[in-house]
Design a protein around this motif. Structure first.
Motif, PDB file in Angstrom:
ATOM      1  N   VAL A 102      42.553  -5.316  29.305  1.00  0.00           N
ATOM      2  CA  VAL A 102      41.238  -6.102  29.530  1.00  0.00           C
ATOM      3  C   VAL A 102      41.657  -7.328  29.003  1.00  0.00           C
ATOM      4  CG1 VAL A 102      39.017  -6.034  29.136  1.00  0.00           C
ATOM      5  CG2 VAL A 102      39.891  -3.764  29.596  1.00  0.00           C
ATOM      6  N   ASN A 103      40.944  -8.297  29.705  1.00  0.00           N
ATOM      7  CA  ASN A 103      41.184  -9.773  29.191  1.00  0.00           C
ATOM      8  C   ASN A 103      39.843 -10.559  29.394  1.00  0.00           C
ATOM      9  OD1 ASN A 103      44.066  -9.363  28.504  1.00  0.00           O
ATOM     10  ND2 ASN A 103      44.393  -9.344  30.575  1.00  0.00           N
ATOM     11  N   ILE A 104      39.073  -9.790  29.818  1.00  0.00           N
ATOM     12  CA  ILE A 104      37.714 -10.410  30.115  1.00  0.00           C
ATOM     13  C   ILE A 104      36.614  -9.577  29.581  1.00  0.00           C
ATOM     14  CG2 ILE A 104      38.211 -11.732  32.180  1.00  0.00           C
ATOM     15  CD1 ILE A 104      36.735  -9.810  33.913  1.00  0.00           C
ATOM     16  N   HIS A 105      35.319 -10.465  29.289  1.00  0.00           N
ATOM     17  CA  HIS A 105      34.464  -9.675  28.665  1.00  0.00           C
ATOM     18  C   HIS A 105      32.994 -10.249  29.334  1.00  0.00           C
ATOM     19  CE1 HIS A 105      37.257  -9.824  25.169  1.00  0.00           C
ATOM     20  NE2 HIS A 105      36.427  -8.577  24.901  1.00  0.00           N
ATOM     21  N   PRO A 106      31.921  -9.498  29.278  1.00  0.00           N
ATOM     22  CA  PRO A 106      32.042  -7.995  29.114  1.00  0.00           C
ATOM     23  C   PRO A 106      32.696  -7.352  30.391  1.00  0.00           C
ATOM     24  CG  PRO A 106      29.825  -8.902  29.919  1.00  0.00           C
ATOM     25  CD  PRO A 106      30.690 -10.159  29.860  1.00  0.00           C
ATOM     26  N   PHE A 107      33.145  -6.011  29.908  1.00  0.00           N
ATOM     27  CA  PHE A 107      33.960  -5.135  30.890  1.00  0.00           C
ATOM     28  C   PHE A 107      33.519  -3.858  30.563  1.00  0.00           C
ATOM     29  CE2 PHE A 107      37.911  -3.365  32.749  1.00  0.00           C
ATOM     30  CZ  PHE A 107      37.869  -4.362  34.017  1.00  0.00           C
ATOM     31  N   PHE A 108      33.846  -2.863  31.674  1.00  0.00           N
ATOM     32  CA  PHE A 108      33.716  -1.520  31.311  1.00  0.00           C
ATOM     33  C   PHE A 108      34.726  -0.586  32.164  1.00  0.00           C
ATOM     34  CE2 PHE A 108      31.738  -1.857  35.339  1.00  0.00           C
ATOM     35  CZ  PHE A 108      31.833  -0.631  35.930  1.00  0.00           C
ATOM     36  N   MET A 109      34.894   0.582  31.664  1.00  0.00           N
ATOM     37  CA  MET A 109      35.617   1.440  32.492  1.00  0.00           C
ATOM     38  C   MET A 109      35.033   3.021  32.274  1.00  0.00           C
ATOM     39  SD  MET A 109      39.600   0.785  31.012  1.00  0.00           S
ATOM     40  CE  MET A 109      40.214  -0.709  31.349  1.00  0.00           C
ATOM     41  N   LEU A 110      34.738   3.799  33.495  1.00  0.00           N
ATOM     42  CA  LEU A 110      34.309   4.989  33.365  1.00  0.00           C
ATOM     43  C   LEU A 110      35.626   5.966  33.604  1.00  0.00           C
ATOM     44  CD1 LEU A 110      31.673   6.656  33.448  1.00  0.00           C
ATOM     45  CD2 LEU A 110      31.749   6.383  35.890  1.00  0.00           C
ATOM     46  N   VAL A 111      35.584   7.070  32.630  1.00  0.00           N
ATOM     47  CA  VAL A 111      36.839   7.703  32.306  1.00  0.00           C
ATOM     48  C   VAL A 111      36.373   9.131  32.510  1.00  0.00           C
ATOM     49  CG1 VAL A 111      38.440   8.410  30.811  1.00  0.00           C
ATOM     50  CG2 VAL A 111      37.669   6.123  30.738  1.00  0.00           C
ATOM     51  N   ASP A 112      37.063  10.002  33.293  1.00  0.00           N
ATOM     52  CA  ASP A 112      36.430  11.273  33.739  1.00  0.00           C
ATOM     53  C   ASP A 112      37.344  12.249  32.244  1.00  0.00           C
ATOM     54  OD1 ASP A 112      39.489  11.817  33.964  1.00  0.00           O
ATOM     55  OD2 ASP A 112      39.222  12.271  36.131  1.00  0.00           O
ATOM     56  N   THR A 113      37.008  13.570  32.357  1.00  0.00           N
ATOM     57  CA  THR A 113      37.188  14.365  31.276  1.00  0.00           C
ATOM     58  C   THR A 113      38.864  14.377  30.884  1.00  0.00           C
ATOM     59  OG1 THR A 113      37.200  16.504  32.744  1.00  0.00           O
ATOM     60  CG2 THR A 113      35.113  15.493  31.613  1.00  0.00           C
ATOM     61  N   LYS A 114      39.598  14.042  31.883  1.00  0.00           N
ATOM     62  CA  LYS A 114      41.053  14.095  31.882  1.00  0.00           C
ATOM     63  C   LYS A 114      41.810  12.804  31.362  1.00  0.00           C
ATOM     64  CE  LYS A 114      41.030  17.219  35.759  1.00  0.00           C
ATOM     65  NZ  LYS A 114      40.878  17.161  37.128  1.00  0.00           N
ATOM     66  N   GLY A 115      40.619  11.949  30.907  1.00  0.00           N
ATOM     67  CA  GLY A 115      41.152  10.563  30.641  1.00  0.00           C
ATOM     68  C   GLY A 115      41.749   9.631  31.850  1.00  0.00           C
ATOM     69  N   GLU A 116      41.320  10.035  32.990  1.00  0.00           N
ATOM     70  CA  GLU A 116      41.652   9.059  34.116  1.00  0.00           C
ATOM     71  C   GLU A 116      40.432   8.213  34.225  1.00  0.00           C
ATOM     72  OE1 GLU A 116      42.429  10.737  38.355  1.00  0.00           O
ATOM     73  OE2 GLU A 116      44.349  10.996  37.371  1.00  0.00           O
ATOM     74  N   ILE A 117      40.738   6.898  34.463  1.00  0.00           N
ATOM     75  CA  ILE A 117      39.819   5.748  34.718  1.00  0.00           C
ATOM     76  C   ILE A 117      39.568   6.125  36.409  1.00  0.00           C
ATOM     77  CG2 ILE A 117      39.346   3.450  34.895  1.00  0.00           C
ATOM     78  CD1 ILE A 117      41.823   3.064  32.758  1.00  0.00           C
ATOM     79  N   TYR A 118      38.309   6.138  36.617  1.00  0.00           N
ATOM     80  CA  TYR A 118      37.833   6.258  37.997  1.00  0.00           C
ATOM     81  C   TYR A 118      37.042   5.021  38.486  1.00  0.00           C
ATOM     82  CZ  TYR A 118      33.592   8.652  37.156  1.00  0.00           C
ATOM     83  OH  TYR A 118      32.441   9.414  36.765  1.00  0.00           O
ATOM     84  N   HIS A 119      36.492   4.187  37.563  1.00  0.00           N
ATOM     85  CA  HIS A 119      35.551   3.155  37.875  1.00  0.00           C
ATOM     86  C   HIS A 119      35.634   2.242  36.924  1.00  0.00           C
ATOM     87  CE1 HIS A 119      32.782   1.250  40.363  1.00  0.00           C
ATOM     88  NE2 HIS A 119      31.711   1.348  39.582  1.00  0.00           N
ATOM     89  N   LYS A 120      35.785   0.872  37.161  1.00  0.00           N
ATOM     90  CA  LYS A 120      35.891  -0.345  36.264  1.00  0.00           C
ATOM     91  C   LYS A 120      35.443  -1.574  36.833  1.00  0.00           C
ATOM     92  CE  LYS A 120      40.531  -1.652  36.581  1.00  0.00           C
ATOM     93  NZ  LYS A 120      42.124  -1.557  35.876  1.00  0.00           N
ATOM     94  N   GLY A 121      35.043  -2.338  35.888  1.00  0.00           N
ATOM     95  CA  GLY A 121      34.829  -3.902  36.415  1.00  0.00           C
ATOM     96  C   GLY A 121      34.052  -4.517  35.294  1.00  0.00           C
ATOM     97  N   GLU A 122      33.706  -5.800  35.670  1.00  0.00           N
ATOM     98  CA  GLU A 122      33.207  -6.917  34.724  1.00  0.00           C
ATOM     99  C   GLU A 122      31.649  -6.487  34.864  1.00  0.00           C
ATOM    100  OE1 GLU A 122      33.828 -10.763  36.095  1.00  0.00           O
ATOM    101  OE2 GLU A 122      32.369 -11.450  34.719  1.00  0.00           O
ATOM    102  N   LEU A 123      31.130  -6.471  33.709  1.00  0.00           N
ATOM    103  CA  LEU A 123      29.783  -5.893  33.512  1.00  0.00           C
ATOM    104  C   LEU A 123      28.761  -7.049  33.706  1.00  0.00           C
ATOM    105  CD1 LEU A 123      27.643  -3.534  32.384  1.00  0.00           C
ATOM    106  CD2 LEU A 123      28.519  -3.923  30.101  1.00  0.00           C
ATOM    107  N   LYS A 124      27.916  -7.154  34.550  1.00  0.00           N
ATOM    108  CA  LYS A 124      26.854  -7.939  34.896  1.00  0.00           C
ATOM    109  C   LYS A 124      25.577  -7.564  33.855  1.00  0.00           C
ATOM    110  CE  LYS A 124      29.319 -10.146  37.665  1.00  0.00           C
ATOM    111  NZ  LYS A 124      30.118 -11.380  37.327  1.00  0.00           N
ATOM    112  N   THR A 125      25.044  -6.556  34.181  1.00  0.00           N
ATOM    113  CA  THR A 125      23.779  -6.017  33.674  1.00  0.00           C
ATOM    114  C   THR A 125      23.876  -4.613  33.162  1.00  0.00           C
ATOM    115  OG1 THR A 125      22.417  -5.376  35.577  1.00  0.00           O
ATOM    116  CG2 THR A 125      22.320  -7.832  34.758  1.00  0.00           C
TER     117      THR A 125
END
Length: 141
Positions: A102-125
């Protein structure tokens, strides 16, 4: 811009992070999905998100971790000012880039119970993020 779900399939680092209470937090093999929020204390867009950050509590079965470049004193002040109940983790730019790419802010990642990222992106609101996650959960339930 959001990177689309279910195709990312990257794993979060298999390591523990110390929260603001010096407790180890594992984001790999969690009992709940984990929402990782990456903010900078030098980013006005990031700071503008803080008054609404507690709205993320409305997400069922999702734990939230806030990563910032602030120190423990900053975290303490932020938690008091905005009544934040989520764990906060100090992370510098180099570690953020190395561990999460991650090199930008604000940013988010949604991680499942196995530690796999399945959604991410720049955070607007915060409201937009809640809508995004709620829509995703409708399709994965």
């Amino acid at each position: 811009m959001f990177e689309d779900n279910l195709r990312i399939k990257k794993l979060v680092p298999q390591k523990q992070f110390l929260n603001d209470k010096n407790k180890k937090k594992n984001i790999f093999n969690s009992k709940k999905e984990t929402l990782l929020i990456f903010l900078s204390t030098y980013c006005i867009r990031c700071l503008n998100l803080l008054p609404n950050i507690n709205k993320l509590k409305s997400l069922p079965n999702v734990s939230v971790l806030l990563f910032t470049d602030g120190d423990k004193s900053d975290h303490s002040d932020i938690k008091k000012m905005y009544s934040i109940k989520f764990d906060m983790i100090c992370i510098d730019e180099d570690q953020l880039s190395e561990d999460f790419h991650v090199n930008i802010h604000p940013f988010f990642m949604l991680v499942d119970t196995k530690g796999e990222i399945y959604h991410k992106g720049e955070l607007k609101t915060i409201e937009d993020l809640i809508d995004q996650i709620s829509t995703l959960n409708q399709f994965t339930d």
